[in-house]
Design a protein around this motif. Structure first.
Motif, PDB file in Angstrom:
ATOM      1  N   ASP A  47       0.849  -1.185   0.000  1.00 42.26           N
ATOM      2  CA  ASP A  47       0.000   0.000   0.000  1.00 42.26           C
ATOM      3  C   ASP A  47       0.888   1.240   0.000  1.00 42.26           C
ATOM      4  O   ASP A  47       1.627   1.473   0.952  1.00 42.26           O
ATOM      5  N   LEU A  49       0.204   4.241   0.532  1.00 40.91           N
ATOM      6  CA  LEU A  49      -0.148   5.180   1.595  1.00 40.91           C
ATOM      7  C   LEU A  49       0.448   4.768   2.936  1.00 40.91           C
ATOM      8  O   LEU A  49       0.583   5.593   3.835  1.00 40.91           O
ATOM      9  N   ASN A  50       0.812   3.495   3.074  1.00 42.90           N
ATOM     10  CA  ASN A  50       1.412   3.005   4.314  1.00 42.90           C
ATOM     11  C   ASN A  50       2.930   2.948   4.233  1.00 42.90           C
ATOM     12  O   ASN A  50       3.582   2.532   5.179  1.00 42.90           O
ATOM     13  N   ALA A  51       3.478   3.337   3.112  1.00 49.06           N
ATOM     14  CA  ALA A  51       4.932   3.266   2.937  1.00 49.06           C
ATOM     15  C   ALA A  51       5.611   4.273   3.865  1.00 49.06           C
ATOM     16  O   ALA A  51       5.212   5.424   3.958  1.00 49.06           O
ATOM     17  N   THR A  52       6.618   3.820   4.533  1.00 52.47           N
ATOM     18  CA  THR A  52       7.392   4.710   5.392  1.00 52.47           C
ATOM     19  C   THR A  52       8.718   4.976   4.712  1.00 52.47           C
ATOM     20  O   THR A  52       9.331   4.095   4.140  1.00 52.47           O
TER      21      THR A  52
END
Length: 59
Positions: A47, A49-52
């Motif tokens: 995802d 949007l969840n990538a750090t």
């Protein structure tokens, strides 16, 4: 811009894509194995949007 989808016709599976800018449509027969690989790839995509990020941000 492209529109694309998989369809089944006469027991065969096809990938259909349309280039809206050029008005061209492409139809390509695909195997069930190729379709299954595509679905597995989509389902296992990370995802975004969840990538750090591992990059430091300067303050």
């Amino acid at each position: 811009m492209y529109l694309a989808d998989f369809v089944t016709y006469g027991g065969e599976r096809y990938f259909i894509s349309t280039n809206l800018k050029e008005g061209k449509t492409r139809i390509e027969r695909v195997s069930n194995e190729a379709f299954e690989r595509f679905i597995r790839n989509v389902l296992t995509m990370p995802d975004p949007l969840n990538a750090t990020s591992d990059k430091e941000v300067s303050a």
